[in-house]
Design an enzyme around this catalytic site. Structure first.
Site, PDB file in Angstrom:
ATOM      1  CE  LYS A  19      13.125  58.845  -3.021  1.00 48.24           C
ATOM      2  NZ  LYS A  19      12.204  59.833  -3.619  1.00 48.24           N
ATOM      3  N   GLY A  73       7.829  53.247   6.047  1.00 46.96           N
ATOM      4  CA  GLY A  73       8.719  53.121   7.212  1.00 46.96           C
ATOM      5  C   GLY A  73       8.881  51.663   7.607  1.00 46.96           C
ATOM      6  CD  GLU A 111      11.165  62.178  13.079  1.00 50.97           C
ATOM      7  OE1 GLU A 111       9.994  62.283  13.496  1.00 50.97           O
ATOM      8  OE2 GLU A 111      12.160  62.309  13.789  1.00 50.97           O
ATOM      9  CB  CYS A 115       3.692  64.395   9.720  1.00 53.83           C
ATOM     10  SG  CYS A 115       4.800  65.655  10.346  1.00 53.83           S
ATOM     11  CD  GLU A 119      -0.587  60.784   8.036  1.00 59.99           C
ATOM     12  OE1 GLU A 119      -0.088  59.790   7.477  1.00 59.99           O
ATOM     13  OE2 GLU A 119       0.089  61.693   8.530  1.00 59.99           O
TER      14      GLU A 119
HETATM   15  P1  NAD Z   1       5.750  58.179   1.281  1.00 62.47           P
HETATM   16  O1  NAD Z   1       6.134  57.271   2.385  1.00 62.47           O
HETATM   17  O2  NAD Z   1       4.934  57.655   0.196  1.00 62.47           O
HETATM   18  O3  NAD Z   1       7.050  58.795   0.594  1.00 62.47           O
HETATM   19  C1  NAD Z   1       8.046  59.424   1.337  1.00 62.47           C
HETATM   20  C2  NAD Z   1       9.359  59.306   0.578  1.00 62.47           C
HETATM   21  O4  NAD Z   1       9.720  57.928   0.508  1.00 62.47           O
HETATM   22  C3  NAD Z   1       9.324  59.803  -0.844  1.00 62.47           C
HETATM   23  O5  NAD Z   1      10.563  60.392  -1.136  1.00 62.47           O
HETATM   24  C4  NAD Z   1       9.158  58.526  -1.657  1.00 62.47           C
HETATM   25  O6  NAD Z   1       9.671  58.611  -2.960  1.00 62.47           O
HETATM   26  C5  NAD Z   1       9.972  57.546  -0.833  1.00 62.47           C
HETATM   27  N1  NAD Z   1       9.565  56.143  -0.964  1.00 62.47           N
HETATM   28  C6  NAD Z   1       8.360  55.641  -1.323  1.00 62.47           C
HETATM   29  N2  NAD Z   1       8.403  54.293  -1.295  1.00 62.47           N
HETATM   30  C7  NAD Z   1       9.646  53.943  -0.891  1.00 62.47           C
HETATM   31  C8  NAD Z   1      10.304  52.705  -0.653  1.00 62.47           C
HETATM   32  N3  NAD Z   1       9.671  51.543  -0.801  1.00 62.47           N
HETATM   33  N4  NAD Z   1      11.579  52.719  -0.223  1.00 62.47           N
HETATM   34  C9  NAD Z   1      12.226  53.876  -0.043  1.00 62.47           C
HETATM   35  N5  NAD Z   1      11.668  55.082  -0.273  1.00 62.47           N
HETATM   36  C10 NAD Z   1      10.390  55.119  -0.682  1.00 62.47           C
HETATM   37  O7  NAD Z   1       5.082  59.417   1.995  1.00 62.47           O
HETATM   38  P2  NAD Z   1       4.560  60.734   1.313  1.00 62.47           P
HETATM   39  O8  NAD Z   1       3.234  60.437   0.714  1.00 62.47           O
HETATM   40  O9  NAD Z   1       5.580  61.364   0.460  1.00 62.47           O
HETATM   41  O10 NAD Z   1       4.412  61.690   2.588  1.00 62.47           O
HETATM   42  C11 NAD Z   1       3.334  61.638   3.388  1.00 62.47           C
HETATM   43  C12 NAD Z   1       3.633  60.866   4.658  1.00 62.47           C
HETATM   44  O11 NAD Z   1       4.800  61.395   5.302  1.00 62.47           O
HETATM   45  C13 NAD Z   1       2.519  61.027   5.640  1.00 62.47           C
HETATM   46  O12 NAD Z   1       2.229  59.791   6.225  1.00 62.47           O
HETATM   47  C14 NAD Z   1       3.106  61.976   6.680  1.00 62.47           C
HETATM   48  O13 NAD Z   1       2.524  61.873   7.932  1.00 62.47           O
HETATM   49  C15 NAD Z   1       4.535  61.615   6.678  1.00 62.47           C
HETATM   50  N6  NAD Z   1       5.360  62.709   7.203  1.00 62.47           N
HETATM   51  C16 NAD Z   1       5.901  62.584   8.448  1.00 62.47           C
HETATM   52  C17 NAD Z   1       6.657  63.609   8.997  1.00 62.47           C
HETATM   53  C18 NAD Z   1       7.262  63.475  10.369  1.00 62.47           C
HETATM   54  O14 NAD Z   1       8.139  64.260  10.712  1.00 62.47           O
HETATM   55  N7  NAD Z   1       6.828  62.536  11.186  1.00 62.47           N
HETATM   56  C19 NAD Z   1       6.863  64.778   8.263  1.00 62.47           C
HETATM   57  C20 NAD Z   1       6.291  64.886   6.999  1.00 62.47           C
HETATM   58  C21 NAD Z   1       5.536  63.833   6.469  1.00 62.47           C
END
Ligand code: NAD
Length: 787
Positions: A191, A248, A265, A299, A396
């Site tokens: 997804k 997460g 991650e 990230c 962050e």
């Molecule tokens: P997010 O957690 O809001 O969303 C990430 C994904 O999860 C999206 O596809 C979203 O639709 C989905 N999602 C949202 N709520 C969910 C739920 N309850 N259950 C299952 N899926 C759900 O994060 P974001 O705003 O899209 O991305 C930014 C975050 O991602 C930042 O915190 C960043 O640090 C992190 N990030 C980490 C890495 C890494 O490798 N460590 C890489 C890129 C981004």
């Protein structure tokens, strides 16, 4: 007309826009409407949401919001495809991945432009970084596919994998996840993030033009709700998530006790440390790359700039001067440095953080860049006067906002750098390699870049410590995350509980004199509550009593384990000596232990004691042999993948093989430099309480091993909730594993819920690399060389 000399002075130049028509043509071919990609074809578009270009707000496409049924049919399709995908040879699977890599390259301009209009990132970055790296991941893993069975012995594919990715590197995150999953023999439902699904859809279509068998890769679009359906579906075997720490945590809770493999991650607040002997101009360019690359939506962005006090003033002015030259504008312009943020929501979030930063007393400095009049643009921003307790130093922001703080000594730099709940990455700038490596070894982060930043490669692992998650992506360590040890399937529900049920553990009165004490901080201690429990032998007779540990005992034990952290710093040879000594001393008392086991179980304990001695000996040998590797990184970089201890372990022992299982779990953990709080078997705790006499006479430093006897179902939750416990192993029944995983979300500790009833005596099952891998976490250290 402008004078040429003047032009040279100002270095002004006009826009150089990339032609976006191939991407718009592709969208038009689909009438700008998309279903999901399931079982090798498009589904009929459903309830829709819009994908917009953040640079101008225009609508690019209407996408389908994945429902429960959509997720279900995608998972069914992946499940149906699994056996035929696995029946292909590794070479054949590799051929598909190779063809996909070629396909990405052949369509690289289309991918780059589509990503840029969907995400807002500069075309320079999608063209030169995202797309080439995505192809590189498929090439790299095409090579792993034929090797994986031989090179990862004793493992098998996990099965059907659910993958959820964020919006900041849409195609690249897809490649990081899909390539290793397919190479390792799994099938996938992915997804993408709701803001940026388009390159995933293009990728699906193009992969299937390579002949990828239907169902091997399925894409379901939608927001967090669709993600939740995927997480909650029972029929996946693993979930791989990249995104925020908050989500997460939710995923960890939702999957607790399900037996699904999980890698997370998550976010970061990475330090960028500049020492006074750094090459300042290079470090300034590093800052630009560290925080303003991808608009800071990275990230591992170096969002905390820590500068040695003696150069802070000069360095700050150099950074400001450089900021003034950064150009923010149309993402399609090949000459800009920063494009648009992904969505107005993200823009508002960053604006809010900046307001909070000012309110808390930070001094905000922004360069006077010309921002486009419409679209989600935000200028490069620097905050000074920030304290460690300020929101901007802790949270962050995920945008182009940098905080500058100073330090005096390298001790202070390390403390400041580690003063965060995250542990994703760090960047160290110094011309003194001694100093840089010393600081690198002390940083609690999964990646460290020396005199560089934001370096990535498919051959190298990437992932965090602490609340930045667990598991790695990329390299050999990332591949392991898509395999499962054959022995490590779901623990069977009844095995260990059988012994629990058979025996009664009557509470006895305070007959403390006859009670075997617990072992905390190198001392025998009475249970805090003053209660003990009787230990009943195989034939029903009373064998003795052990302390009934409580919450306070666990807390004391964790404190002792934490303060013994020096154990991780002593050399592997020294640790080995202690384990050899333990083996020797256990051997010397083998008769006594064999008798203890026999009276508890009715079976001669000779063999179990001998196996335990051998196991200790074996892990003593492993101490200096479980090594890291040097990754085949891009030229000019040495990447060291170093296995490091995780920290304080909680170990819940199974009922079976009370002594051998305990030794088999304890010894790899301490061999790798962790310290342990151990809750022994309830049926036969005397093997553990006698074992502390062996510990006490074997030079094991105080606090390295702590033993708390009592009810596992009362003590394990306390360990799981404790934020100073970094990992829990539980070789016990499913229900307890579920409780532990649910309660572990506070600090996102690593958990391993495994079979207690395995044949511990079999060295192929009861010991080996799987235990050592789980006792360590890999730090990838990038060291550049050359001019
Ligand atoms: P997010 O957690 O809001 O969303 C990430 C994904 O999860 C999206 O596809 C979203 O639709 C989905 N999602 C949202 N709520 C969910 C739920 N309850 N259950 C299952 N899926 C759900 O994060 P974001 O705003 O899209 O991305 C930014 C975050 O991602 C930042 O915190 C960043 O640090 C992190 N990030 C980490 C890495 C890494 O490798 N460590 C890489 C890129 C981004």
């Amino acid at each position: 007309m402008t004078d040429i000399e003047e032009l040279f002075d100002e270095l002004e130049y006009g826009p150089a826009l990339e032609d976006a028509s191939p991407a718009y043509d592709w969208l038009r071919q689909h009438k700008n409407v998309f279903g999901h990609w399931i079982a090798g074809k498009w589904t009929t578009p459903g309830r829709d949401f819009k994908s917009k270009n953040p640079a101008d707000g225009s609508i690019l496409a209407e996408l389908s919001q994945g429902t429960k049924d959509d997720v279900d049919s995608a998972i069914c399709s992946a499940r149906l495809a699994l056996s035929s995908w696995q029946s292909l040879s590794g070479y054949q699977r590799g051929q598909y991945l190779y063809a996909i890599a070629r396909q990405i390259q052949k369509n690289s301009r289309l991918f780059a432009v589509l990503e840029t209009i969907d995400n807002g990132k500069p075309i320079r970055e999608t063209r030169d970084i995202d797309v080439p790296l995505a192809a590189r991941h498929f090439y790299h893993h095409a090579g792993w596919a034929p090797l994986v069975d031989k090179e990862l012995p004793g493992s098998q594919p996990v099965g059907v994998v659910g993958q959820i990715i964020p919006w900041n590197f849409p195609l690249l995150m897809l490649a990081w996840k899909v390539a290793p999953a397919l190479a390792a023999g799994n099938t996938v439902v992915l997804k993408p993030a709701e803001y940026t699904s388009l390159t995933a859809l293009l990728f699906a279509e193009l992969s299937y033009q390579c002949g990828l068998p239907k169902g091997v890769l399925n894409i379901v679009t939608g927001d967090g709700e669709t993600g939740r359906f995927l997480v909650e579906h029972r029929a996946t075997d693993k979930l791989a998530f990249t995104g925020s720490t908050e989500v997460g945590r939710e995923i960890r809770k939702a999957t607790a006790g399900s037996g699904k493999a999980l890698t997370l991650e998550l976010g970061g607040k990475s330090p960028f440390i500049v020492f006074s002997d750094a090459d300042m101009d290079s470090a300034v360019e590093g800052v630009v790359d560290g925080i303003w690359f991808n608009q800071g939506e990275v990230c591992c962005a170096g969002s905390r700039l820590l500068v040695q006090e003696s150069i802070a003033e000069v360095f700050e002015s150099k950074v400001k001067r450089r900021m003034a030259t950064l150009r923010v504008g149309s993402p399609l312009d090949k000459a800009i440095d920063m494009g648009a943020l992904v969505d107005p929501i993200q823009l508002r979030r960053i604006q809010r953080y900046v307001e909070i930063g000012k309110t808390e007393g930070g001094i905000c400095w922004q360069s006077e860049v010309d921002l486009p009049e419409e679209g989600c643009f935000f200028p490069p921003t620097l905050f000074t006067g920030v304290h460690s307790s300020h929101t901007l130093a802790r949270e962050e922001v995920f945008g182009p906002v940098l905080v500058l703080m100073t330090f005096r000594t390298h001790e202070e730099a390390t403390l400041l750098a580690n003063n965060t709940r995250y542990g994703l990455a760090a960047s160290i700038w110094s011309e003194n390699i001694n100093l840089a490596l010393d600081v690198a070894s002390r940083l609690e982060t999964g990646v460290v870049w020396i005199n560089s930043t934001n370096q990535f490669d498919a051959a190298s692992g990437f992932g965090g410590y602490r609340e930045s998650g667990f598991g790695r992506e990329g390299g050999l360590e990332g591949l392991w995350a898509y395999r499962r040890a054959k022995e490590d399937l779901l623990p069977d529900e009844k095995s260990s509980s059988r012994l629990f049920e058979k025996k009664q553990y009557p509470k006895s009165s305070k007959t403390l004199d006859r009670t075997r004490k617990m072992y905390i901080g190198g001392k025998q201690v009475r249970p805090d509550g003053g209660y003990s429990r009787s230990v009943i032998g195989y034939s029903g007779e009373l064998l003795g009593e052990v302390g009934e540990g409580n919450r306070k005992d666990i807390r004391n034990a964790v404190e002792a384990a934490k303060s013994a952290s020096r154990w991780s710093k002593i050399g592997a040879h020294e640790r080995a000596q202690v384990l050899y000594f333990l083996a020797e001393n256990l051997e010397a008392r083998s008769e006594e232990f064999a008798k203890c086991l026999a009276t508890s179980t009715g079976i001669s304990g000779q063999q179990e004691v001998q196996s335990s001695v051998r196991r200790l000996f074996s892990y003593a040998s492993w101490c200096d042999k479980f090594e890291g590797i040097v990754h085949q990184a891009p030229a000019g970089q040495i990447v060291l993948a170093l296995p490091e201890p995780i920290g304080v372990f909680g170990i819940i022992c199974p009922e079976e093989s009370a002594l051998l299982a305990m030794v088999s779990l304890l010894s790899p953990a301490i061999a790798m430099g962790n310290t342990v709080v151990l809750v022994p078997s309830e049926g036969c705790p005397l093997a553990a309480t006698d074992f502390y006499q062996v510990l006490a006479t074997s030079d094991v430093p105080a606090g390295v091993v702590n033993i708390v006897t009592g009810s596992k179902s009362s003590l394990a939750p306390v360990l799981a909730e404790h934020d100073d416990v970094d990992a829990i192993w539980c070789a016990e029944h499913v229900e307890l594993g579920q409780i532990i995983e649910k309660l572990s979300v506070g600090n996102l500790k690593q958990t391993w819920i495994t079979k207690g009833s395995r044949n511990w005596a079999d060295s192929n099952i009861g010991e080996g690399r799987e235990f050592l891998r789980r006792a360590t976490q890999v730090k990838n250290l990038w060291v550049p060389y050359g001019e």
